[in-house]
Design an enzyme around this catalytic site. Structure first.
Site: not given
Length: 323
Positions: A103, A133, A172, A230, A232, A275
């Protein structure tokens, strides 16, 4: 015929796919179109089982390490979460053709970390240990250049070599509120600490958390569509609980809804991690429509119109015709 109970559904907007996820999936699909199967993908392209399974059916092969890929000319795609610098170096040494689906907002954090390092700063990365990440960001620099801090206690415990030469970057996909607390703790201890020019937590994470914050106090329960790996999506459940929603659950698919936790509800909030495809949100709403007389209303807290370009080698060739 038994009358179904009324259920008012507040649909969080924005929700679901962000520009970075959309781009990453496009990269795999376009690579399959251009080069044919197999296209190898290092790590899950995005953290969603439905998306990964769908790409696998089209010919994508998911691996964790490049060493799992047999010799040949099949391309390999790096996931949206980003990779350590050692991974593209390894790909080059193996003469692999690779496509980077990192990203752009994660790449921005990599650039910031590199800049701080070149300016002589010791770097603190706020993030979750082991998340791909975080592994990718820490792998941009030599070992020891970045210290990972996961919470306020970690921020209070670090002992930098030079408190005046300290900088921080963040994953992020973190909780905006948690990160603010950690940053405040760092700033209280190290007033000269350098932060990012622009917030590292991406626009999509922030917007989805704000939407859930707005809806959670208004509903009896909240369903977040997303996979358990995930980051987020998990944060959205936490945000809902903190905002006063007594029941908040994460589901990959409608089949995972725990109906026993939803007895007696009259209002429901629905969101989806960055996602999670909208098809799965529709599936969840349909599952409620089977049991309730539903009324769906969108609660819009932001409008997103961001898009990221795919790598040049996957873009259509522009043919210019001479006059």
């Amino acid at each position: 015929m038994e009358k179904r109970p009324q259920l008012d559904i507040l649909l969080c907007a924005p929700r679901g796919f962000c520009a970075g996820v959309d781009r990453a999936i496009q990269i795999v699909e376009l690579a399959l179109q251009k080069y044919g199967a197999p296209v190898y993908v290092r790590h899950a392209i995005v953290h969603n089982k439905y998306v990964v399974d769908g790409l696998r059916e089209k010919g994508a092969v998911f691996v964790e390490e490049l060493s799992e890929i047999p010799p040949g000319d099949a391309p390999v795609v790096f996931s949206a979460h980003g990779v350590p610098k050692s991974v593209p170096a390894d790909a080059r040494s193996r003469n692999m053709m690779f496509l980077d689906a990192t990203c752009p907002l994660v790449s921005k954090v990599h650039v910031e970390a590199q800049r701080h390092f070149e300016e002589g700063h010791e770097i603190v990365l706020i993030g979750h240990h082991g998340h791909p990440e975080v592994v990718g960001t820490m792998g941009q620099l030599p070992p020891g250049a970045i210290t990972l801090v996961e919470d306020v206690a970690g921020a209070m415990a670090i002992t930098p070599r030079d408190p005046a030469a300290l900088a921080y970057v963040t994953q992020t996909t973190l909780s905006v509120d948690d990160t603010s607390e950690i940053v405040a703790a760092l700033q209280s201890r190290f007033p000269l600490i350098h932060g990012p020019h622009k917030e590292d937590i991406c626009y999509a994470t922030t917007n989805r958390q704000q939407a859930v914050k707005a809806v959670a106090p208004l509903v009896d329960a909240m369903v977040v569509v997303g996979s358990p790996n995930s980051s987020n999506s998990l944060r959205l459940v936490e945000v809902a609980e903190r905002a006063g929603c007594r029941v908040a659950m994460l589901v990959d698919r409608a089949s995972e809804i725990d109906w026993s936790r939803l007895e007696g509800i009259r209002t429901l909030g629905v969101s989806a991690g960055a996602s999670a495809p909208e098809k799965l949100v529709d599936e969840v709403i349909e599952a409620f429509a089977q049991r309730y007389d539903i009324k769906v209303e969108a609660k819009v807290t932001a409008v997103e119109n961001i898009a990221f370009n795919v790598p040049r080698q996957l873009r259509p060739v522009e043919v210019t015709v001479a006059p």
